[in-house]
Structures are given as C-alpha cells and as structure tokens.
Design a protein around this motif. Structure first.
Motif, PDB file in Angstrom:
ATOM      1  N   LYS A  90      95.606 131.730   8.382  1.00 55.34           N
ATOM      2  CA  LYS A  90      95.752 130.579   7.483  1.00 55.34           C
ATOM      3  C   LYS A  90      97.199 130.119   7.451  1.00 55.34           C
ATOM      4  CE  LYS A  90      96.785 129.427   3.127  1.00 55.34           C
ATOM      5  NZ  LYS A  90      96.947 129.480   1.689  1.00 55.34           N
TER       6      LYS A  90
ATOM      7  N   GLY B 109      99.765 128.038   5.187  1.00 59.67           N
ATOM      8  CA  GLY B 109      99.952 127.454   3.855  1.00 59.67           C
ATOM      9  C   GLY B 109     100.591 126.064   3.929  1.00 59.67           C
TER      10      GLY B 109
ATOM     11  N   LYS C 124     100.123 121.654  -9.369  1.00 57.29           N
ATOM     12  CA  LYS C 124      99.586 122.995  -9.600  1.00 57.29           C
ATOM     13  C   LYS C 124     100.360 123.740 -10.685  1.00 57.29           C
ATOM     14  CE  LYS C 124      98.380 126.774  -6.434  1.00 57.29           C
ATOM     15  NZ  LYS C 124      98.499 127.090  -5.000  1.00 57.29           N
TER      16      LYS C 124
ATOM     17  N   ARG D  68      92.068 125.803  -7.408  1.00 58.04           N
ATOM     18  CA  ARG D  68      93.181 125.690  -6.469  1.00 58.04           C
ATOM     19  C   ARG D  68      93.379 126.994  -5.694  1.00 58.04           C
ATOM     20  NH1 ARG D  68      96.453 121.289  -7.804  1.00 58.04           N
ATOM     21  NH2 ARG D  68      97.554 121.708  -5.860  1.00 58.04           N
ATOM     22  N   GLY D  69      93.936 126.829  -4.495  1.00 58.28           N
ATOM     23  CA  GLY D  69      94.083 128.003  -3.636  1.00 58.28           C
ATOM     24  C   GLY D  69      92.805 128.220  -2.838  1.00 58.28           C
TER      25      GLY D  69
ATOM     26  N   GLU E  72      92.220 129.648   0.832  1.00 59.48           N
ATOM     27  CA  GLU E  72      92.141 131.078   1.115  1.00 59.48           C
ATOM     28  C   GLU E  72      90.710 131.595   1.032  1.00 59.48           C
ATOM     29  OE1 GLU E  72      95.271 132.973  -1.115  1.00 59.48           O
ATOM     30  OE2 GLU E  72      96.680 131.917   0.188  1.00 59.48           O
TER      31      GLU E  72
HETATM   32  N1  LIG Z   1      96.097 122.637  -0.780  1.00 57.48           N
HETATM   33  C1  LIG Z   1      95.299 123.326  -1.742  1.00 57.48           C
HETATM   34  C2  LIG Z   1      94.683 124.561  -1.185  1.00 57.48           C
HETATM   35  C3  LIG Z   1      95.599 125.673  -0.872  1.00 57.48           C
HETATM   36  O1  LIG Z   1      95.149 126.786  -0.810  1.00 57.48           O
HETATM   37  O2  LIG Z   1      96.906 125.374  -0.651  1.00 57.48           O
HETATM   38  P1  LIG Z   1      98.132 126.409  -0.266  1.00 57.48           P
HETATM   39  O3  LIG Z   1      97.632 127.220   0.894  1.00 57.48           O
HETATM   40  O4  LIG Z   1      99.275 125.511   0.105  1.00 57.48           O
HETATM   41  O5  LIG Z   1      98.380 127.265  -1.470  1.00 57.48           O
HETATM   42  C4  LIG Z   1      95.995 123.603  -3.073  1.00 57.48           C
HETATM   43  O6  LIG Z   1      97.136 123.302  -3.268  1.00 57.48           O
HETATM   44  O7  LIG Z   1      95.361 124.139  -3.967  1.00 57.48           O
END
Ligand SMILES: N[C@@H](CC(=O)OP(=O)(O)O)C(=O)O
Ligand SMILES: Nc1ncnc2c1ncn2[C@@H]1O[C@H](COP(=O)(O)OP(=O)(O)O)[C@@H](O)[C@H]1O
Length: 476
Positions: A6, A8, A53, A216-217, A220
């Motif tokens: 993954k 980010g 966020k 959010r997140g 993952e």
């Molecule tokens: N872009 C989404 C999903 C995510 O997981 O983002 P990051 O991998 O940048 O935490 C978020 O900000 O929620």
C-alpha cells in the motif's frame, strides 16, 4: 509468491520519486511483477472531498451533509477539481497522457456533481430524506480520490513500459454491489500478477459499505483484504518516513530513530492518536493468516523498515515512540448530582458518538468527567448545548488541549512517570492531566494546545535521545 503493497497519500504526492524507488527503480523485467499496489488518494485530497481528518474542517461532503446551500458544496467540489487537474499537470505536463488523465477525472467529478444536485433537488420534497442517502454520497466522493491517483499511476507506468493494469474497485459503473470479499475475488479472477502490475484503488465499493464500517483509513482495509484473499507472502505499507521514535516533522529527522520491530498493541495506541501505523481492523486479518506486516519508507527502498507482529515485546523495557494528538477539546462536565450515578457514564459517550466526536480518552473524579475529543468546534459546541439540556445541573467547560504520549511494547521502566513529568516541568510546560493504565503500554500527558510541539520535543529528548539507541531500535 507475491507481495501486496500500500502506498499512503503523503507518499503518493511525491509520485515521480516513487517511480525511481519502489515502482520501477533498477528492477529487471522479472522483479517488476508479482507485486500488487494499493494506492491512496494524493495527500490532502480526501480531506477536501470529505472533511479534514484531523481538524474536522468541512470538505465537499460535510458541506453537503450540513445542508448548506448548493453553492457551498459546489464551490468546494470546484476546488477539488482544480487541485486534481493541477496534480495531473505536475505529473504529465502538456502531453497526451495529461489529456487522458484530465478526461477521466473530469468525467467522474461531473457524474458525482450531477447525482448530488439531483439528490438535493429530490430531497427538497418532504417525502425524501437526505439523511437516507448521505453514506452513499460520502462513498462516491471518497472513491474519486483513489480512482484519480490509481488511474494516473497506471498512465505513468504504462508510459514507462510497465504492464500496469488499473483495478478500479470503486464500483463506478457497477449495478449491484457485491460483498467485500467477493468484490476482491472477482476483480482478481483474471489477473496474472506474474505478468501484470495491478494498481488497485484504495476504495472498494461493496455491500457492507467500506466507509460505513471502517471510515477513514479505509485503503488499509482494501490492502489487508487483498493480502489475505490472494495469500500474499508479505504485506507492506509504504510511508513518507520510517516509522520513527517521533514525528520527524516535529523533532527533526536527525534526532529520531527508526523502529525496527514493534507489535500490534503499540500500533493500536498510535491509531488512537491519529497516526495510523496500520488501521486496527486491517491488522486483524493479517494477524489471523500470519502474514507479516512491514512498514517501509517509500523513499529508502533498501532499508528493512519496521516489522509489526503480534508477539514482539522489547527485551529491555524502554519508551519506543513519543506520539501525540494536537487540536483536541477537553469537555469537562462537573455536576454534584453525578456522585454514584451511572447514567452520566452511559449517556455522555452515546451523545458524543451520535455527534461523530471521537473520544481519544477520558478521566473522572467524584463529581466530574472530562472527555478528550477530536472534532469540529461546531460539533463540540453542539455537544455542550445538548449536555446542558440533558443534565440541567451540569456545568460544562471547554478547553483546547493536546495529548502527548510515550508508548512502548514494554514500558516497565522504573521511575518513568516521574521522568516524564519532570521533563515537561523542566521545559516550563504545565501538565493538565495524566494517564497511565495498569497495562503500561502508554503514558499520556494532557497539555495546553500551544505546548504541543515543545512537549513532544521535551519527551523525546528525555526518554529517547538519552538512551543511545543508534540508528534503529531493534533492527528487523
Ligand atoms: N485517502 C483516504 C484513505 C487512506 O487510507 O488514506 P492514507 O493511506 O493516506 O491514510 C483517507 O484519507 O482516509
Ligand atoms: N512516529 C512517526 N514516524 C513517522 N512519521 C510520523 C510519526 N508520527 C507522525 N508522523 C507523520 O505522519 C505523516 C504520515 O501520516 P499518515 O497519515 O500516516 O500518512 P499516509 O498518507 O502515508 O497514510 C508523516 O508525514 C509524518 O510527519
């Protein structure tokens, strides 16, 4: 055997460097493949699409949901479009690739815009409630962030001669949503990872609603489900920095030490503070299938990074990370009627949860409870009003605070609490509250918001820099 990796959002924003490190670099034809990449939206994009966020500042979704007039969310969507097209320009300059990238994302935004306008119109009739459809809107908006970055990555990789393939799990033209696992299985059914490099959107459209279940997140969750469903040899998360003893942005890259190994318990504490080493729910599937999880610096591909496992525990007790969360509100509820009354403990968290305020921690004494919450000032102010209405004799006060926390897989260092408090006192920082639980994986100090960064530096200096860990604490 393949890996699932993954990338980010913060790292995606430095895409051209990624081409030279993790995506292509000096890999031969063979080494290029057997890797599945799951990408997040570019840094800041999901914040613009939904809400920030960390600060809660409203984006397109929040403006739409708060039923402000159409122009409020329309303008916010225009800002997203402008930012996305700017990114395309930075990546592709004035080329045919840029035209294709622009056309793709412009179409997606136009589709969402039309749906949102129609919905708003429809819900002006009393028979239709906007609330019934908000989660769908939230999902559609989030999904365009990941569709944008994934599509651009495929364009750039193909131009560089890599057989990259877009796996758009955002379900754009799909009629019926499939269950999460089925969606992944079906999307990978005809993929040959030994000859193709799948670039997968971090958002998966599915029956359960990824956003509703994990919020959010979410990328993952897509990442870990793909790793478990495809039987990955290893799951890797690429980030902007090594997972370090503190935020390099605050303490300085030259002072922080890379963490070589840690466990999921520590990762959970970090998530609670908003620094997502790994989404706690994503870790579960990996743990159950015993897939090793590695966090790597996307820009130092030869470094082994951090391995997170279930049973790791530092042999010698030590503080591994100073983490923290700024911009919190301490919601202090004082009420002499509280003594011996369980209803406060039951109803207050429910109310905060309904307002989508995230409770990072709480403390209490005989007649008061304080919640340390993350959320917008607007929602916190609403909470104050509702608490006042529900508990007539309560006095509610608000303070702007930050949490600074010392975390370790084995924190049983004699006198550590005293050293922590005196490090803060020596820097002239006043401690507003202090938490340590019996499990001793974390010590939290509540300080005034203005003292946040100096508190992180003071604790890092006192609890980590003095220990002479070298470059890596327990290299993986
Ligand atoms: N872009 C989404 C999903 C995510 O997981 O983002 P990051 O991998 O940048 O935490 C978020 O900000 O929620
Ligand atoms: N202990 C830490 N180690 C590394 N980075 C940290 C740490 N604490 C905070 N950060 C910050 O986290 C940021 C990455 O945030 P995150 O939301 O996890 O990124 P991503 O977009 O990769 O998912 C980095 O820019 C860094 O400043």
């Amino acid at each position: 055997m393949h890996t699932v990796e993954k990338i980010g959002g913060t790292s995606m924003s430095r895409f051209s460097e990624l081409m030279d490190t993790i995506l292509i670099g000096d890999r031969t034809e063979e080494d290029l493949y057997n890797r599945i990449f799951v990408v997040s939206a570019y840094g800041g994009i999901t914040n613009l699409l939904l809400e920030h966020k960390k600060t809660g500042e409203p984006g397109v979704y929040a403006r739409f949901a708060n039923a402000e007039n159409e122009s409020a969310w329309g303008e916010a969507l225009d800002d997203v479009r402008t930012r996305m097209l700017e990114i395309n320009h930075e990546l592709f300059g004035d080329t045919a690739e840029r035209e294709s990238a622009d056309a793709f994302i412009t179409q997606r935004i136009a589709d969402v815009e039309a749906i949102m306008s129609n919905l708003q119109e429809l819900c002006s009739y009393g028979h239709f409630q906007l609330d019934d459809h908000l989660m769908k809107v939230r999902e559609m908006l989030a999904a365009i962030g990941e569709a944008h970055s994934a599509n651009n990555s495929v364009i750039a990789l193909r131009k560089a001669g890599v057989n990259a393939r877009l796996l758009d799990l955002s379900g754009w033209d799909q009629e019926e949503p499939l269950p999460f696992e089925e969606m992944i299985e079906q999307s990978f059914a005809d993929v040959d990872v030994s000859k193709e490099m799948p670039i997968v959107t971090g958002y998966t459209h599915c029956k359960e609603g990824l956003m509703k279940t994990f919020d959010r997140g979410y990328s993952e969750m897509t990442f870990s489900k793909i790793a478990t469903k495809t039987g990955a040899a290893e799951a890797i998360i690429h980030k902007e920095f090594h997972l370090s003893t503190a935020d390099p942005g605050i303490v300085g890259l030259e002072k922080v030490v890379t963490i070589g190994r840690t466990n999921y318990d520590v990762a959970d504490q970090l998530s609670n503070l908003g620094m997502e080493a790994i989404h706690p729910k994503a870790a579960k599937g990996l743990r159950q299938q015993q897939i090793e999880l590695r966090i790597k610096n996307a820009f130092e591909p030869d470094h082994a990074g951090t391995v997170i496992s279930t049973d790791y525990c530092s042999e010698t007790p030590c503080v591994e990370i100073i983490a923290g969360r700024p911009n919190l509100f301490a919601l202090e509820i004082f009420d002499q009627e509280m003594l011996g009354e369980a209803r406060y403990d039951i109803e207050l968290p429910r109310l905060l949860n309904e307002l989508r305020l995230y409770v990072v921690n709480r403390d209490s004494d005989a007649n008061s409870i304080t919640y340390f919450v993350a959320g917008t000032r607007k929602m916190v102010t609403r909470a104050v009003r509702l608490i006042g209405e529900k508990f007539a004799s309560a006095e509610v006060e608000l303070h702007k605070v930050a949490i600074v926390s010392a975390i370790g897989s084995n924190l049983k260092v004699p006198g550590i609490l005293a050293r922590t408090v005196s490090a803060l006192a020596d820097s002239g920082i006043s401690v507003q509250a202090l938490h340590q639980s019996m499990r001793q994986v974390e010590m939290q100090c509540i300080v005034n918001q203005d003292d946040y960064e100096s508190a992180v530096r003071a604790l890092h200096h006192a609890l980590i820099e003095q220990e002479d860990h070298g470059d890596v604490i327990c290299a993986a």
